[in-house]
Design an enzyme around this catalytic site. Structure first.
Site, PDB file in Angstrom:
ATOM      1  CE  LYS A 165      45.327  41.408  35.613  1.00 18.03           C
ATOM      2  NZ  LYS A 165      44.079  40.778  35.963  1.00 18.03           N
TER       3      LYS A 165
HETATM    4  C1  LIG Z   1      42.926  39.877  35.581  1.00 15.93           C
HETATM    5  C2  LIG Z   1      41.614  40.306  35.031  1.00 15.93           C
HETATM    6  C3  LIG Z   1      40.395  39.798  35.493  1.00 15.93           C
HETATM    7  C4  LIG Z   1      40.263  38.629  36.420  1.00 15.93           C
HETATM    8  O1  LIG Z   1      41.004  38.665  37.527  1.00 15.93           O
HETATM    9  P1  LIG Z   1      41.429  37.301  38.291  1.00 15.93           P
HETATM   10  O2  LIG Z   1      41.943  37.847  39.576  1.00 15.93           O
HETATM   11  O3  LIG Z   1      42.500  36.650  37.457  1.00 15.93           O
HETATM   12  O4  LIG Z   1      40.231  36.458  38.450  1.00 15.93           O
HETATM   13  C5  LIG Z   1      39.230  40.360  35.005  1.00 15.93           C
HETATM   14  N1  LIG Z   1      39.243  41.328  34.084  1.00 15.93           N
HETATM   15  C6  LIG Z   1      40.393  41.806  33.584  1.00 15.93           C
HETATM   16  C7  LIG Z   1      40.344  42.889  32.560  1.00 15.93           C
HETATM   17  C8  LIG Z   1      41.619  41.296  34.022  1.00 15.93           C
HETATM   18  O5  LIG Z   1      42.744  41.766  33.495  1.00 15.93           O
END
Ligand SMILES: *Cc1c(COP(=O)(O)O)cnc(C)c1O
Length: 403
Positions: free
Chosen positions: A202
Protein backbone atom coordinates in the site's frame (compact mmCIF):
# COMPACT_ATOMS: atom_id res chain seq x y z
CA UNK A 1 -1.55 -7.30 -43.08
CA UNK A 2 -1.32 -3.60 -42.39
CA UNK A 3 1.83 -1.65 -43.13
CA UNK A 4 2.68 -1.21 -39.48
CA UNK A 5 6.35 -0.48 -38.95
CA UNK A 6 6.34 -2.55 -35.78
CA UNK A 7 7.93 -5.95 -36.11
CA UNK A 8 6.60 -8.63 -33.80
CA UNK A 9 9.43 -9.79 -31.53
CA UNK A 10 9.59 -13.34 -30.25
CA UNK A 11 7.93 -13.52 -26.84
CA UNK A 12 9.97 -14.74 -23.88
CA UNK A 13 7.29 -17.36 -23.28
CA UNK A 14 8.12 -18.77 -26.75
CA UNK A 15 11.89 -18.70 -26.12
CA UNK A 16 12.62 -15.08 -27.07
CA UNK A 17 14.66 -12.87 -24.76
CA UNK A 18 12.66 -11.17 -22.00
CA UNK A 19 12.22 -7.39 -21.91
CA UNK A 20 14.12 -7.35 -18.60
CA UNK A 21 16.35 -9.75 -16.71
CA UNK A 22 14.86 -9.44 -13.19
CA UNK A 23 11.23 -9.62 -12.10
CA UNK A 24 9.62 -6.21 -11.53
CA UNK A 25 6.97 -6.69 -8.81
CA UNK A 26 3.50 -5.11 -9.17
CA UNK A 27 3.97 -3.27 -5.89
CA UNK A 28 6.51 -2.96 -3.12
CA UNK A 29 7.43 -0.78 -0.15
CA UNK A 30 10.03 2.02 -0.12
CA UNK A 31 12.12 2.07 3.05
CA UNK A 32 14.74 4.80 3.47
CA UNK A 33 17.46 5.23 6.08
CA UNK A 34 15.26 7.66 8.08
CA UNK A 35 12.51 5.02 8.30
CA UNK A 36 15.06 2.58 9.71
CA UNK A 37 16.34 5.17 12.19
CA UNK A 38 12.79 5.90 13.38
CA UNK A 39 12.27 2.22 14.16
CA UNK A 40 15.65 1.85 15.85
CA UNK A 41 14.85 4.80 18.10
CA UNK A 42 11.70 3.07 19.34
CA UNK A 43 13.58 -0.17 19.89
CA UNK A 44 15.92 1.71 22.23
CA UNK A 45 13.01 3.39 24.06
CA UNK A 46 10.81 2.28 26.97
CA UNK A 47 7.69 1.71 24.86
CA UNK A 48 7.53 -0.95 22.15
CA UNK A 49 3.74 -0.88 22.22
CA UNK A 50 0.95 1.29 23.78
CA UNK A 51 3.50 4.13 23.96
CA UNK A 52 3.64 7.70 22.67
CA UNK A 53 4.21 6.89 18.97
CA UNK A 54 0.69 5.50 18.64
CA UNK A 55 -1.04 8.80 19.41
CA UNK A 56 1.54 10.74 17.39
CA UNK A 57 0.93 8.63 14.31
CA UNK A 58 -2.84 8.76 14.73
CA UNK A 59 -2.81 12.53 15.08
CA UNK A 60 -0.57 13.07 12.06
CA UNK A 61 -2.65 10.66 10.01
CA UNK A 62 -5.97 12.28 10.98
CA UNK A 63 -4.53 15.63 9.96
CA UNK A 64 -3.38 14.31 6.58
CA UNK A 65 -6.79 12.84 5.70
CA UNK A 66 -8.72 15.77 7.19
CA UNK A 67 -10.53 13.67 9.78
CA UNK A 68 -11.14 14.57 13.41
CA UNK A 69 -10.01 11.15 14.69
CA UNK A 70 -7.85 8.29 13.48
CA UNK A 71 -7.59 4.98 15.37
CA UNK A 72 -4.77 2.59 14.49
CA UNK A 73 -5.12 -1.18 14.17
CA UNK A 74 -2.80 -4.13 13.70
CA UNK A 75 -3.94 -4.54 10.07
CA UNK A 76 -6.38 -3.11 7.56
CA UNK A 77 -8.51 -6.19 8.13
CA UNK A 78 -8.59 -5.59 11.89
CA UNK A 79 -9.53 -1.96 11.15
CA UNK A 80 -12.41 -3.16 8.94
CA UNK A 81 -13.52 -5.48 11.76
CA UNK A 82 -13.42 -2.56 14.20
CA UNK A 83 -15.47 -0.39 11.85
CA UNK A 84 -18.04 -3.16 11.35
CA UNK A 85 -18.29 -3.49 15.14
CA UNK A 86 -18.58 0.26 15.72
CA UNK A 87 -21.29 0.46 13.05
CA UNK A 88 -23.26 -1.98 15.19
CA UNK A 89 -23.35 -4.81 12.64
CA UNK A 90 -24.73 -7.97 14.22
CA UNK A 91 -26.43 -11.27 13.41
CA UNK A 92 -29.46 -10.72 11.20
CA UNK A 93 -28.05 -7.52 9.65
CA UNK A 94 -26.91 -7.06 6.07
CA UNK A 95 -24.17 -4.87 4.65
CA UNK A 96 -23.84 -4.06 0.96
CA UNK A 97 -20.42 -4.10 -0.69
CA UNK A 98 -18.57 -4.61 -3.96
CA UNK A 99 -17.65 -8.10 -5.14
CA UNK A 100 -14.51 -6.71 -6.85
CA UNK A 101 -12.36 -6.38 -3.74
CA UNK A 102 -10.06 -8.22 -1.41
CA UNK A 103 -12.03 -10.76 0.61
CA UNK A 104 -11.41 -8.84 3.87
CA UNK A 105 -14.00 -6.18 2.91
CA UNK A 106 -16.79 -8.76 3.01
CA UNK A 107 -15.21 -10.96 5.70
CA UNK A 108 -15.44 -8.18 8.30
CA UNK A 109 -19.23 -8.32 7.93
CA UNK A 110 -19.14 -12.08 8.56
CA UNK A 111 -16.94 -11.56 11.66
CA UNK A 112 -19.88 -9.68 13.16
CA UNK A 113 -22.31 -12.46 12.31
CA UNK A 114 -23.98 -10.28 9.66
CA UNK A 115 -24.41 -11.08 5.96
CA UNK A 116 -22.47 -9.38 3.14
CA UNK A 117 -24.70 -8.56 0.18
CA UNK A 118 -22.90 -7.81 -3.07
CA UNK A 119 -23.92 -5.18 -5.60
CA UNK A 120 -22.44 -5.13 -9.10
CA UNK A 121 -19.87 -2.51 -10.13
CA UNK A 122 -19.90 0.34 -12.64
CA UNK A 123 -18.40 -0.44 -16.04
CA UNK A 124 -16.06 2.56 -16.02
CA UNK A 125 -14.53 2.78 -12.52
CA UNK A 126 -15.28 -0.79 -11.35
CA UNK A 127 -16.54 0.78 -8.11
CA UNK A 128 -19.84 -0.35 -6.67
CA UNK A 129 -22.80 0.85 -8.77
CA UNK A 130 -25.03 3.15 -6.74
CA UNK A 131 -28.21 1.96 -8.46
CA UNK A 132 -27.31 -1.65 -7.72
CA UNK A 133 -26.75 -0.70 -4.08
CA UNK A 134 -30.13 0.98 -3.93
CA UNK A 135 -31.80 -2.12 -5.39
CA UNK A 136 -30.34 -4.35 -2.68
CA UNK A 137 -31.48 -2.42 0.37
CA UNK A 138 -33.85 -4.36 2.63
CA UNK A 139 -35.25 -3.87 6.11
CA UNK A 140 -32.14 -5.70 7.38
CA UNK A 141 -29.55 -3.46 5.70
CA UNK A 142 -27.42 -1.62 8.23
CA UNK A 143 -24.28 -0.52 6.37
CA UNK A 144 -22.77 0.11 2.95
CA UNK A 145 -19.07 -0.63 2.35
CA UNK A 146 -17.91 1.03 -0.86
CA UNK A 147 -14.38 0.18 -2.02
CA UNK A 148 -12.20 2.79 -3.71
CA UNK A 149 -10.97 0.35 -6.33
CA UNK A 150 -7.36 0.92 -7.46
CA UNK A 151 -7.39 4.24 -5.56
CA UNK A 152 -10.27 5.85 -7.47
CA UNK A 153 -12.84 7.02 -4.90
CA UNK A 154 -16.29 5.43 -5.11
CA UNK A 155 -19.37 7.52 -5.86
CA UNK A 156 -19.39 8.76 -2.28
CA UNK A 157 -21.98 11.55 -2.39
CA UNK A 158 -24.57 9.29 -4.00
CA UNK A 159 -23.79 6.49 -1.54
CA UNK A 160 -24.01 8.83 1.46
CA UNK A 161 -27.33 10.16 0.20
CA UNK A 162 -28.76 6.63 0.00
CA UNK A 163 -27.36 5.87 3.44
CA UNK A 164 -28.90 8.97 4.96
CA UNK A 165 -32.26 8.13 3.43
CA UNK A 166 -32.23 4.68 5.04
CA UNK A 167 -30.33 5.33 8.27
CA UNK A 168 -27.28 3.29 7.18
CA UNK A 169 -23.63 3.61 8.17
CA UNK A 170 -21.08 4.08 5.37
CA UNK A 171 -17.74 2.32 5.93
CA UNK A 172 -15.45 3.23 3.05
CA UNK A 173 -12.74 0.68 2.29
CA UNK A 174 -10.01 3.11 1.25
CA UNK A 175 -7.17 0.62 1.55
CA UNK A 176 -6.23 1.63 -2.03
CA UNK A 177 -6.97 5.31 -1.68
CA UNK A 178 -4.75 7.04 0.86
CA UNK A 179 -4.22 10.54 -0.55
CA UNK A 180 -7.11 10.39 -3.04
CA UNK A 181 -9.56 13.28 -3.37
CA UNK A 182 -13.25 13.36 -4.18
CA UNK A 183 -14.86 16.65 -5.23
CA UNK A 184 -11.96 18.49 -3.63
CA UNK A 185 -12.31 16.66 -0.31
CA UNK A 186 -9.83 14.18 1.08
CA UNK A 187 -10.69 10.51 1.34
CA UNK A 188 -10.89 9.92 5.08
CA UNK A 189 -13.03 12.98 5.75
CA UNK A 190 -16.15 11.92 3.84
CA UNK A 191 -17.65 8.59 4.95
CA UNK A 192 -18.82 7.76 8.50
CA UNK A 193 -15.68 5.64 8.86
CA UNK A 194 -12.85 5.25 6.36
CA UNK A 195 -10.49 2.29 6.54
CA UNK A 196 -6.85 2.24 5.42
CA UNK A 197 -4.18 -0.48 5.25
CA UNK A 198 -0.44 -0.22 5.79
CA UNK A 199 0.48 -3.54 4.24
CA UNK A 200 3.80 -3.20 2.35
CA UNK A 201 2.15 -2.98 -1.09
CA UNK A 202 0.00 0.00 0.00
CA UNK A 203 1.02 3.67 -0.16
CA UNK A 204 2.69 3.73 3.25
CA UNK A 205 3.60 0.76 5.40
CA UNK A 206 3.96 -0.22 9.04
CA UNK A 207 4.75 -3.86 8.16
CA UNK A 208 1.20 -4.87 9.01
CA UNK A 209 -1.18 -2.15 10.10
CA UNK A 210 -4.36 -0.24 9.47
CA UNK A 211 -6.35 2.81 10.48
CA UNK A 212 -9.94 3.95 10.78
CA UNK A 213 -10.55 7.67 10.20
CA UNK A 214 -13.79 9.23 11.43
CA UNK A 215 -15.30 12.56 12.45
CA UNK A 216 -17.54 10.84 14.98
CA UNK A 217 -16.27 10.90 18.59
CA UNK A 218 -18.48 7.97 19.59
CA UNK A 219 -17.12 5.73 16.83
CA UNK A 220 -13.56 6.77 17.73
CA UNK A 221 -14.04 5.78 21.36
CA UNK A 222 -15.62 2.43 20.47
CA UNK A 223 -12.81 1.73 17.98
CA UNK A 224 -10.14 2.45 20.62
CA UNK A 225 -11.80 0.09 23.07
CA UNK A 226 -12.45 -2.60 20.48
CA UNK A 227 -8.78 -2.79 19.47
CA UNK A 228 -7.74 -3.09 23.15
CA UNK A 229 -9.82 -6.04 24.48
CA UNK A 230 -12.77 -3.73 25.08
CA UNK A 231 -10.93 -1.98 27.91
CA UNK A 232 -11.92 1.59 28.59
CA UNK A 233 -8.47 3.03 29.40
CA UNK A 234 -5.00 2.26 28.07
CA UNK A 235 -1.89 1.08 29.89
CA UNK A 236 -0.13 4.43 29.71
CA UNK A 237 -3.12 6.29 31.13
CA UNK A 238 -3.13 3.83 34.05
CA UNK A 239 0.59 4.11 34.58
CA UNK A 240 0.58 7.91 34.64
CA UNK A 241 -2.43 7.95 36.95
CA UNK A 242 -0.79 5.29 39.21
CA UNK A 243 -3.91 3.15 38.84
CA UNK A 244 -4.35 -0.58 38.64
CA UNK A 245 -8.06 -0.55 38.02
CA UNK A 246 -9.41 -1.02 34.52
CA UNK A 247 -12.78 -1.89 33.16
CA UNK A 248 -13.58 -4.20 30.26
CA UNK A 249 -16.78 -2.75 28.87
CA UNK A 250 -17.22 -4.64 25.61
CA UNK A 251 -15.84 -7.78 23.94
CA UNK A 252 -12.86 -6.52 21.97
CA UNK A 253 -9.66 -7.95 20.59
CA UNK A 254 -5.96 -7.25 20.80
CA UNK A 255 -5.73 -5.39 17.50
CA UNK A 256 -3.17 -2.81 18.63
CA UNK A 257 -0.53 -1.40 16.31
CA UNK A 258 2.89 -1.31 18.02
CA UNK A 259 5.03 1.78 18.61
CA UNK A 260 7.53 0.15 16.26
CA UNK A 261 4.91 0.16 13.51
CA UNK A 262 3.64 3.63 14.38
CA UNK A 263 7.15 5.12 14.27
CA UNK A 264 7.61 3.61 10.83
CA UNK A 265 4.19 4.92 9.80
CA UNK A 266 5.01 8.45 10.98
CA UNK A 267 8.22 8.42 9.00
CA UNK A 268 6.49 6.96 5.93
CA UNK A 269 3.68 9.52 6.13
CA UNK A 270 6.19 12.30 5.54
CA UNK A 271 6.89 10.79 2.13
CA UNK A 272 3.29 10.31 1.09
CA UNK A 273 3.17 13.42 -1.12
CA UNK A 274 6.23 12.34 -3.10
CA UNK A 275 4.82 8.83 -3.34
CA UNK A 276 1.48 10.09 -4.71
CA UNK A 277 3.20 12.44 -7.15
CA UNK A 278 5.32 9.60 -8.52
CA UNK A 279 2.34 7.27 -8.86
CA UNK A 280 0.41 9.97 -10.73
CA UNK A 281 3.39 10.52 -13.02
CA UNK A 282 3.62 6.79 -13.77
CA UNK A 283 -0.13 6.68 -14.46
CA UNK A 284 0.24 9.50 -17.00
CA UNK A 285 3.10 7.64 -18.70
CA UNK A 286 1.10 4.44 -18.96
CA UNK A 287 -2.00 6.24 -20.16
CA UNK A 288 -0.03 8.11 -22.82
CA UNK A 289 1.80 5.01 -23.99
CA UNK A 290 -1.26 2.76 -24.15
CA UNK A 291 -4.01 5.14 -25.25
CA UNK A 292 -3.87 4.00 -28.87
CA UNK A 293 -3.16 0.34 -28.29
CA UNK A 294 -6.17 -1.61 -29.58
CA UNK A 295 -5.76 -4.61 -27.27
CA UNK A 296 -6.25 -2.83 -23.97
CA UNK A 297 -8.71 -0.61 -22.13
CA UNK A 298 -7.26 1.89 -19.70
CA UNK A 299 -8.60 2.71 -16.23
CA UNK A 300 -11.07 5.59 -16.34
CA UNK A 301 -10.78 8.63 -14.12
CA UNK A 302 -13.98 10.55 -13.45
CA UNK A 303 -13.77 14.34 -13.52
CA UNK A 304 -14.63 14.78 -9.84
CA UNK A 305 -11.78 12.67 -8.44
CA UNK A 306 -8.03 12.73 -8.04
CA UNK A 307 -7.12 9.05 -7.64
CA UNK A 308 -4.29 7.73 -5.48
CA UNK A 309 -3.26 5.02 -7.98
CA UNK A 310 -2.62 2.09 -5.67
CA UNK A 311 -3.05 -0.05 -8.79
CA UNK A 312 -2.98 0.57 -12.52
CA UNK A 313 -5.44 -2.07 -13.73
CA UNK A 314 -5.85 -2.47 -17.49
CA UNK A 315 -8.62 -4.52 -19.06
CA UNK A 316 -7.84 -6.62 -22.13
CA UNK A 317 -9.93 -5.94 -25.18
CA UNK A 318 -10.29 -9.68 -25.78
CA UNK A 319 -12.22 -9.10 -29.00
CA UNK A 320 -9.03 -7.64 -30.51
CA UNK A 321 -6.65 -10.28 -29.15
CA UNK A 322 -6.05 -13.89 -30.12
CA UNK A 323 -5.22 -14.80 -26.51
CA UNK A 324 -7.14 -14.84 -23.24
CA UNK A 325 -6.15 -13.13 -20.00
CA UNK A 326 -4.27 -16.17 -18.68
CA UNK A 327 -2.08 -16.31 -21.78
CA UNK A 328 -1.37 -12.57 -21.73
CA UNK A 329 -0.63 -12.79 -18.00
CA UNK A 330 1.83 -15.66 -18.47
CA UNK A 331 3.48 -13.91 -21.42
CA UNK A 332 4.02 -10.73 -19.36
CA UNK A 333 5.39 -12.72 -16.43
CA UNK A 334 7.82 -14.42 -18.83
CA UNK A 335 8.99 -10.93 -19.87
CA UNK A 336 9.73 -10.43 -16.14
CA UNK A 337 6.87 -8.00 -15.58
CA UNK A 338 5.26 -8.95 -12.25
CA UNK A 339 1.67 -8.40 -13.27
CA UNK A 340 -1.15 -9.42 -10.94
CA UNK A 341 -4.94 -9.71 -10.99
CA UNK A 342 -7.17 -7.64 -8.69
CA UNK A 343 -9.44 -9.32 -7.89
CA UNK A 344 -10.97 -12.75 -8.05
CA UNK A 345 -14.55 -11.61 -7.29
CA UNK A 346 -15.24 -12.38 -3.65
CA UNK A 347 -18.48 -14.29 -4.31
CA UNK A 348 -16.56 -16.72 -6.55
CA UNK A 349 -14.22 -17.92 -3.80
CA UNK A 350 -15.14 -21.45 -2.75
CA UNK A 351 -15.99 -20.34 0.81
CA UNK A 352 -18.58 -17.87 -0.47
CA UNK A 353 -19.87 -20.27 -3.14
CA UNK A 354 -20.38 -23.02 -0.57
CA UNK A 355 -21.81 -20.84 2.18
CA UNK A 356 -24.06 -18.62 0.07
CA UNK A 357 -24.67 -20.70 -3.05
CA UNK A 358 -23.06 -18.39 -5.60
CA UNK A 359 -22.51 -20.10 -8.95
CA UNK A 360 -21.15 -17.26 -11.08
CA UNK A 361 -23.12 -14.97 -13.43
CA UNK A 362 -24.64 -13.09 -10.46
CA UNK A 363 -22.66 -9.89 -11.10
CA UNK A 364 -22.08 -9.68 -14.86
CA UNK A 365 -20.14 -6.42 -15.00
CA UNK A 366 -17.75 -7.52 -12.26
CA UNK A 367 -17.32 -10.99 -13.73
CA UNK A 368 -16.72 -9.69 -17.25
CA UNK A 369 -14.10 -7.27 -15.89
CA UNK A 370 -12.45 -10.10 -13.98
CA UNK A 371 -11.89 -12.01 -17.25
CA UNK A 372 -9.98 -9.01 -18.61
CA UNK A 373 -8.14 -7.44 -15.68
CA UNK A 374 -4.38 -7.25 -15.31
CA UNK A 375 -2.66 -4.94 -12.79
CA UNK A 376 0.56 -3.44 -14.11
CA UNK A 377 3.44 -2.63 -11.74
CA UNK A 378 2.76 0.60 -9.83
CA UNK A 379 4.84 1.77 -6.88
CA UNK A 380 6.70 4.79 -5.64
CA UNK A 381 10.26 3.66 -6.32
CA UNK A 382 9.75 2.45 -9.90
CA UNK A 383 12.41 4.00 -12.11
CA UNK A 384 11.72 5.49 -15.53
CA UNK A 385 13.51 2.45 -16.91
CA UNK A 386 11.08 0.15 -15.04
CA UNK A 387 8.15 2.07 -16.50
CA UNK A 388 9.67 1.85 -20.00
CA UNK A 389 10.10 -1.93 -19.53
CA UNK A 390 6.42 -2.33 -18.68
CA UNK A 391 5.42 -0.28 -21.70
CA UNK A 392 7.76 -2.30 -23.94
CA UNK A 393 6.53 -5.63 -22.61
CA UNK A 394 2.82 -4.77 -22.86
CA UNK A 395 3.36 -3.44 -26.41
CA UNK A 396 5.33 -6.54 -27.38
CA UNK A 397 2.74 -8.94 -26.00
CA UNK A 398 -0.27 -7.06 -27.41
CA UNK A 399 1.39 -6.92 -30.82
CA UNK A 400 2.17 -10.63 -30.77
CA UNK A 401 -1.40 -11.49 -29.75
CA UNK A 402 -3.08 -8.82 -31.85
CA UNK A 403 -5.53 -9.66 -34.61
C1 LIG B 1 -5.07 -4.46 1.60
C2 LIG B 1 -6.56 -4.47 1.63
C3 LIG B 1 -7.30 -4.85 2.75
C4 LIG B 1 -6.71 -5.49 3.97
O1 LIG B 1 -5.64 -4.89 4.50
P1 LIG B 1 -4.57 -5.72 5.39
O2 LIG B 1 -3.79 -4.61 6.00
O3 LIG B 1 -3.76 -6.55 4.43
O4 LIG B 1 -5.31 -6.53 6.38
C5 LIG B 1 -8.67 -4.69 2.72
N1 LIG B 1 -9.30 -4.24 1.63
C6 LIG B 1 -8.63 -3.91 0.52
C7 LIG B 1 -9.39 -3.40 -0.66
C8 LIG B 1 -7.24 -4.03 0.47
O5 LIG B 1 -6.60 -3.72 -0.66
Amino acid sequence: MSTTPLISQMLAIDGGSPVRQTLLPYGRQSIDEDDIQAVVEVLRSAWLTTGPKVGEFEEAFAKRVDARYAVSFSSGTAALHGAAFAAGLKAGDEAITSPLTFAATANCVLYQGAAPVFADVCRDTLNVDTEQVRARITARTRAILPVDYAGHPADLDAILEIAQGHGLVVIEDACHALGAEYRGRRVGSIADMTVFSFHPVKHITTGEGGMVATNNAGYAETLRRFRNHGISSDARQRQSAAQWHYEMVLLGFNYRLTDIGCALGLSQLQKLEANLARRREIAVRYTTAFSKMPGIMLPTVRDEVNPAWHLYPIRLNLEKLSADRAQVFRALRAENIGVNVHYIPVHLHSYYRERFGYKGAEFPVCEDAYQRLISLPMFHSMTDRDVADVVAAVSKVCLAFGR
